[in-house]
Design a protein around this motif. Structure first.
Motif, PDB file in Angstrom:
ATOM      1  N   ARG A  66       6.965  21.459  76.894  1.00 27.19           N
ATOM      2  CA  ARG A  66       7.875  20.812  75.954  1.00 27.19           C
ATOM      3  C   ARG A  66       9.140  21.393  76.630  1.00 27.19           C
ATOM      4  N   PHE A  67       9.344  22.695  76.785  1.00 25.95           N
ATOM      5  CA  PHE A  67      10.713  23.543  77.140  1.00 25.95           C
ATOM      6  C   PHE A  67      10.528  23.746  78.644  1.00 25.95           C
ATOM      7  N   THR A  68      11.738  23.618  79.358  1.00 23.61           N
ATOM      8  CA  THR A  68      11.958  23.962  81.011  1.00 23.61           C
ATOM      9  C   THR A  68      13.202  24.915  81.056  1.00 23.61           C
ATOM     10  N   ILE A  69      13.102  25.902  81.509  1.00 28.62           N
ATOM     11  CA  ILE A  69      14.152  26.914  81.997  1.00 28.62           C
ATOM     12  C   ILE A  69      14.332  26.868  83.464  1.00 28.62           C
ATOM     13  N   TYR A  70      15.621  26.769  83.736  1.00 26.52           N
ATOM     14  CA  TYR A  70      16.156  26.678  85.198  1.00 26.52           C
ATOM     15  C   TYR A  70      17.477  27.446  85.155  1.00 26.52           C
ATOM     16  N   ARG A  71      17.818  27.750  86.508  1.00 28.25           N
ATOM     17  CA  ARG A  71      18.908  28.391  86.556  1.00 28.25           C
ATOM     18  C   ARG A  71      19.793  27.589  87.899  1.00 28.25           C
ATOM     19  N   ASP A  72      21.191  28.010  87.537  1.00 25.44           N
ATOM     20  CA  ASP A  72      22.101  27.421  88.481  1.00 25.44           C
ATOM     21  C   ASP A  72      22.794  28.905  89.143  1.00 25.44           C
ATOM     22  N   ASN A  73      22.493  29.489  90.093  1.00 27.06           N
ATOM     23  CA  ASN A  73      23.165  30.600  90.739  1.00 27.06           C
ATOM     24  C   ASN A  73      24.680  30.434  90.915  1.00 27.06           C
ATOM     25  N   ALA A  74      24.877  29.183  91.607  1.00 26.96           N
ATOM     26  CA  ALA A  74      26.244  28.889  92.029  1.00 26.96           C
ATOM     27  C   ALA A  74      27.275  28.871  90.622  1.00 26.96           C
ATOM     28  N   LYS A  75      26.488  28.587  89.501  1.00 25.31           N
ATOM     29  CA  LYS A  75      27.449  28.360  88.444  1.00 25.31           C
ATOM     30  C   LYS A  75      27.210  29.606  87.392  1.00 25.31           C
ATOM     31  N   ASN A  76      26.404  30.457  87.805  1.00 26.68           N
ATOM     32  CA  ASN A  76      26.207  31.719  86.990  1.00 26.68           C
ATOM     33  C   ASN A  76      25.567  31.217  85.740  1.00 26.68           C
ATOM     34  N   THR A  77      24.812  30.235  85.557  1.00 25.61           N
ATOM     35  CA  THR A  77      24.067  29.702  84.278  1.00 25.61           C
ATOM     36  C   THR A  77      22.708  29.447  84.394  1.00 25.61           C
ATOM     37  N   VAL A  78      22.338  29.867  83.208  1.00 28.57           N
ATOM     38  CA  VAL A  78      20.917  29.193  82.885  1.00 28.57           C
ATOM     39  C   VAL A  78      20.692  28.345  81.840  1.00 28.57           C
ATOM     40  N   TYR A  79      19.665  27.672  81.886  1.00 25.89           N
ATOM     41  CA  TYR A  79      19.735  26.405  80.936  1.00 25.89           C
ATOM     42  C   TYR A  79      18.236  26.409  80.355  1.00 25.89           C
ATOM     43  N   LEU A  80      18.070  25.799  79.136  1.00 27.62           N
ATOM     44  CA  LEU A  80      16.883  25.612  78.679  1.00 27.62           C
ATOM     45  C   LEU A  80      16.618  24.215  78.091  1.00 27.62           C
ATOM     46  N   GLN A  81      15.969  23.536  78.618  1.00 23.29           N
ATOM     47  CA  GLN A  81      15.964  22.046  78.235  1.00 23.29           C
ATOM     48  C   GLN A  81      14.512  21.986  77.343  1.00 23.29           C
ATOM     49  N   MET A  82      14.909  21.602  75.855  1.00 22.79           N
ATOM     50  CA  MET A  82      13.870  21.600  74.822  1.00 22.79           C
ATOM     51  C   MET A  82      13.682  20.003  74.678  1.00 22.79           C
TER      52      MET A  82
END
Length: 114
Positions: A66-82
């Motif tokens: 159900r949840f997916t974690i991913y990161r964008d190193n160029a934006k210094n950001t991590v996301y949690l899609q729920m």
């Protein structure tokens, strides 16, 4: 000084989706293990998901599929899609950045109504 800043929480109906974001300021983002924990009222703080600098992920059994974690190193950001959110996902979600020590964000509230 490292700062970890979350955003994206809110109120959603059961079955709905939210995406949490977590930005890291003041350090080299790509070297960190990033993750999300959550704490619901009366319950223990629990790991939700984590992602290494190389992109390997780990999930709590309760959120797998159900949840997916991913990161964008160029934006210094991590996301949690729920996705497919359930009332039991209601909690304050905390982002962390770990490399040696751990830096925590201030938390963002996620409320799932039935």
């Amino acid at each position: 000084q490292v700062q970890v800043v979350e955003s994206g929480g809110g109120l959603v109906q059961a079955g709905g989706s939210l995406r949490l974001s977590c930005a890291v300021h003041g350090s080299i983002f790509s070297i960190y293990v990033m993750g999300w924990n959550r704490q619901a009222p009366g319950k223990q703080n629990e790991l939700v998901a984590s992602i290494t600098s190389g992109g390997s992920t780990n999930y709590a059994d309760s959120v797998k599929g159900r949840f997916t974690i991913y990161r964008d190193n160029a934006k210094n950001t991590v996301y949690l899609q729920m996705n497919s959110l359930k009332p039991e996902d209601t909690a304050v979600y905390y982002c962390y950045a770990r490399q040696g020590g751990t830096h925590w964000g201030q938390g963002t509230q996620v409320t799932v109504s039935s």
